[in-house]
Design an enzyme around this catalytic site. Structure first.
Site, PDB file in Angstrom:
ATOM      1  N   GLU A 352     -33.948 -17.896   5.682  1.00  0.00           N
ATOM      2  CA  GLU A 352     -34.553 -16.694   5.092  1.00  0.00           C
ATOM      3  C   GLU A 352     -34.753 -15.575   6.120  1.00  0.00           C
ATOM      4  O   GLU A 352     -35.624 -14.728   5.974  1.00  0.00           O
ATOM      5  CB  GLU A 352     -35.866 -17.059   4.396  1.00  0.00           C
ATOM      6  CG  GLU A 352     -35.630 -17.988   3.210  1.00  0.00           C
ATOM      7  CD  GLU A 352     -36.839 -18.783   2.765  1.00  0.00           C
ATOM      8  OE1 GLU A 352     -36.785 -19.384   1.685  1.00  0.00           O
ATOM      9  OE2 GLU A 352     -37.838 -18.816   3.505  1.00  0.00           O
ATOM     10  N   ASP A 376     -41.036 -25.167   5.815  1.00  0.00           N
ATOM     11  CA  ASP A 376     -42.196 -24.608   5.133  1.00  0.00           C
ATOM     12  C   ASP A 376     -43.403 -25.476   5.496  1.00  0.00           C
ATOM     13  O   ASP A 376     -43.309 -26.717   5.488  1.00  0.00           O
ATOM     14  CB  ASP A 376     -42.030 -24.695   3.614  1.00  0.00           C
ATOM     15  CG  ASP A 376     -41.096 -23.643   3.043  1.00  0.00           C
ATOM     16  OD1 ASP A 376     -40.601 -22.806   3.817  1.00  0.00           O
ATOM     17  OD2 ASP A 376     -40.857 -23.684   1.830  1.00  0.00           O
ATOM     18  N   HIS A 542     -44.094 -20.619   7.379  1.00  0.00           N
ATOM     19  CA  HIS A 542     -43.107 -21.426   8.102  1.00  0.00           C
ATOM     20  C   HIS A 542     -43.677 -21.914   9.436  1.00  0.00           C
ATOM     21  O   HIS A 542     -44.571 -21.294  10.012  1.00  0.00           O
ATOM     22  CB  HIS A 542     -41.835 -20.616   8.382  1.00  0.00           C
ATOM     23  CG  HIS A 542     -41.051 -20.277   7.156  1.00  0.00           C
ATOM     24  ND1 HIS A 542     -40.308 -19.115   7.041  1.00  0.00           N
ATOM     25  CD2 HIS A 542     -40.869 -20.945   5.986  1.00  0.00           C
ATOM     26  CE1 HIS A 542     -39.717 -19.086   5.850  1.00  0.00           C
ATOM     27  NE2 HIS A 542     -40.040 -20.181   5.202  1.00  0.00           N
TER      28      HIS A 542
END
Length: 606
Positions: A352, A376, A542
């Site tokens: 991401e 995550d 994260h």
């Protein structure tokens, strides 16, 4: 079973432009000729040689090549010899300097005055000559001039004839300084490659060029994701490698169950096309990062160069993934220490395009040489919640609860824990990984077809469970308005849950993604009062997870870069920063913030 024969060991290579940074050893001496200097020449140079031998025998660059030390041609008794040493170090690409001495020297005349070198001073603890007096004097000069240096001073008095014998406490500080110094030097002049832009509003993917330039000495490069489409259509990749890679994937990457409703599942032809595209994506992103000389055969000289990217991020969601296969395969395979070309150093790619978590991954990799887990920080499971949902009361390391680390993309296959150190699960630098260990990581990984509710274009995600019992460190960089970057650190261990408990908890989120059950080490205070507090205090969605308890090394590296540490559970006895920090009060965290603020980022004025 994985094809072990294909997992050959690749030799270390320098895949990035620029010379490898070196460590310069500066033997300083009392400049008074006529008896004093002459009596100290041999022992002073002996200290320098001992320090160089220690560093060169213990440390490697993250690419596997040995760290090299450069010793000044002569001992340094005054400014002329200091200047000569500086000239030599500039020619030799010295970025980190260690000054050593067993005696009194003329502080401001012999010190390293280069504002961009990373500095430490080892003053010998002996009563024959006042090495400790010089250490105190020259550190005062460093602090007065705003050129921070780490002080190294042994706990126990030694005899002058033993200057070449390095005590364990001195060795620990020399190596911690050298590791962190080399890590900082590695980043300078390299690039962060942003492929795409902001993913789903995630703040870390708002790539901040000032952070990379001022704090890490890196440039930021930008490529639109449409560049991948151009390279697909114009075949801007090695077609021979692509055929070999696709065949390797078919033989070594086992597909797992497809969780999509049968009526929505893609057919076999579509899934094979997704595999084909996923392999091309991995090759193209690697080529964008570091180039590919094979492209010159096609006359693609510009594309063959790459962006000299030590770190990259792939946006993916949603502009890409609503139509094309997701980036999960490319991220996992590049972040792993092996692929169809064999065992090699990982390529760091952030899911991401979270550049800040990517930076934390980069810190861990440069300090250890190992692959890094990107996750995550998904869920805190309290003992009560676990028992309510599964009927099992957590015990052992998990007794006070745990954090579910899980991510669709960049969780390296090294994170399975199938490598071994002293018979225990580990993640090792690539030059220590055996073909059997790499094969075990592949065998422990299923490739699950994407949940089409998340990823309309399909894709394949790695799915595995990290073995329990591994010491790990989770870290994260956050940018804060008015403050700048801060670093969070949590040392802990991976946990093993009963299989049925794992399955029940895992399926409550997304069973197609890899899971690491993480238990931070608690101190009983502040954010480490309990596991819940660690989760509650974590500054973003994260975290970067590195093998080993490397929190002390991260703190030392952060001080070099002038990034304050806002949260850690490292014992205060292991916190090692330049002596400059001690002038800002007795509160360790407060002095860290104040020192970093006054000094400013390492390259802010470069």
């Amino acid at each position: 079973m994985a094809d072990i024969a294909s997992l050959k060991m690749n030799p270390p290579e320098q895949r990035y432009r620029g010379e490898l940074p070196k460590i310069g050893i500066r033997p300083t001496i009392d400049g008074r000729l006529g008896g004093v200097r002459e009596s100290l020449e041999e022992v002073t140079m002996g200290m320098a040689k001992a320090a160089a031998a220690l560093i060169q025998s213990k440390l490697r660059h993250p690419n596997g090549m040995p760290v090299q030390c450069v010793i000044a041609d002569t001992t340094i008794g005054g400014v002329a010899e200091a200047a000569a040493c500086a000239d030599k170090f500039r020619r030799e690409n010295v970025s980190v300097t260690l000054t050593v001495t067993p005696c009194w020297c003329y502080g401001s005349e012999t010190m390293d005055m280069d504002p961009l070198t990373i500095k430490a001073v080892w003053g010998f603890n002996g009563t024959d000559r006042p090495g400790a007096v010089y250490l105190a004097a020259v550190l005062a000069a460093h602090n007065q001039k705003g050129l921070p240096a780490f002080g190294i001073y042994g706990h126990d008095v030694q005899d002058l004839q033993d200057t070449d014998k390095i005590p364990a406490d001195v060795e620990e500080k020399i190596l911690r300084f050298a590791r962190a110094g080399i890590a900082a030097a590695w980043m300078r002049g390299k690039s962060y490659l942003s492929i795409g832009s902001v993913s789903m509003g995630i703040a870390g993917s708002i790539v901040n060029p000032d952070f990379f330039q001022d704090y890490l000495g890196m440039r930021t490069e930008y490529v639109d994701m449409s560049e991948l489409v151009r390279r697909f259509e114009e075949k801007i990749y090695s077609e021979a490698e692509y055929k070999r890679a696709l065949e390797w994937v078919r033989e070594n990457c086992k597909e797992g169950p497809d969780i999509n409703p049968p009526e929505k599942q893609h057919n076999r032809k579509k899934k094979d096309e997704v595999w084909s595209t996923s392999v091309k994506m991995a090759m193209i992103v690697r080529d964008l990062m570091v180039g590919n000389s094979d492209l010159k055969r096609k006359g693609l000289y510009e594309e063959a160069l790459g962006h000299n990217a030590l770190l990259a991020g792939f946006q993916g969601q949603r502009h890409w993934t609503d139509h094309f296969p997701n980036g999960d395969f490319l991220e996992t395979i590049l972040n792993s220490s092996f692929d169809w070309n064999g065992i090699r150093s990982p390529y760091l790619v952030a899911t991401e395009n979270d550049s800040l978590n990517g930076a934390a991954m980069l810190f861990g990799h440069l300090l250890t040489g190992t692959a890094q887990i990107f996750s995550d920080v998904r869920t805190y499971w309290s003992p009560e919640a676990v028992q309510r949902v599964t009927g099992w009361k957590p015990e052992g390391v998990a007794a006070q609860g745990f954090i579910h680390l899980i991510n669709s993309g960049a969780t390296t296959m090294d994170g399975t824990g199938k490598q071994r150190r002293d018979g225990k699960p580990a993640m090792k630098p690539f030059w220590e990984i055996t073909p059997e260990e790499a094969g075990a990581c592949l065998d422990a990984t299923l490739w699950r077809y994407a949940d089409l509710g998340y990823f309309r274009g399909g894709g394949y995600s790695s799915d595995f469970l990290t073995e329990g019992g591994m010491p790990v460190t989770m870290s994260r960089i956050n940018l804060v308005k008015g403050l700048g970057p801060v670093l969070q650190i949590a040392e802990g261990v991976t946990a093993t849950l009963p299989e049925d408990v794992h399955n029940k908890l895992d399926k409550r989120t997304n069973e197609t993604w890899p899971t690491t059950w993480f238990v931070p080490r608690l101190t009983g205070n502040g954010p480490f009062k309990d596991v819940y507090s660690v989760m509650a205090a974590w500054g973003a969605n994260h975290g970067a997870i590195s093998y080993g308890h490397i929190g002390a090394d991260l703190i030392t590296l952060a001080s070099i870069l002038r990034i304050p540490v806002c949260m850690h559970n490292v014992d205060i006895s292991r916190v090692y920063r330049p002596s400059y920090w001690s002038a800002f009060g007795m509160d360790s965290e407060g002095s860290d913030y104040r020192a970093c603020q006054i000094l400013g980022p390492l390259y802010g004025n470069a």
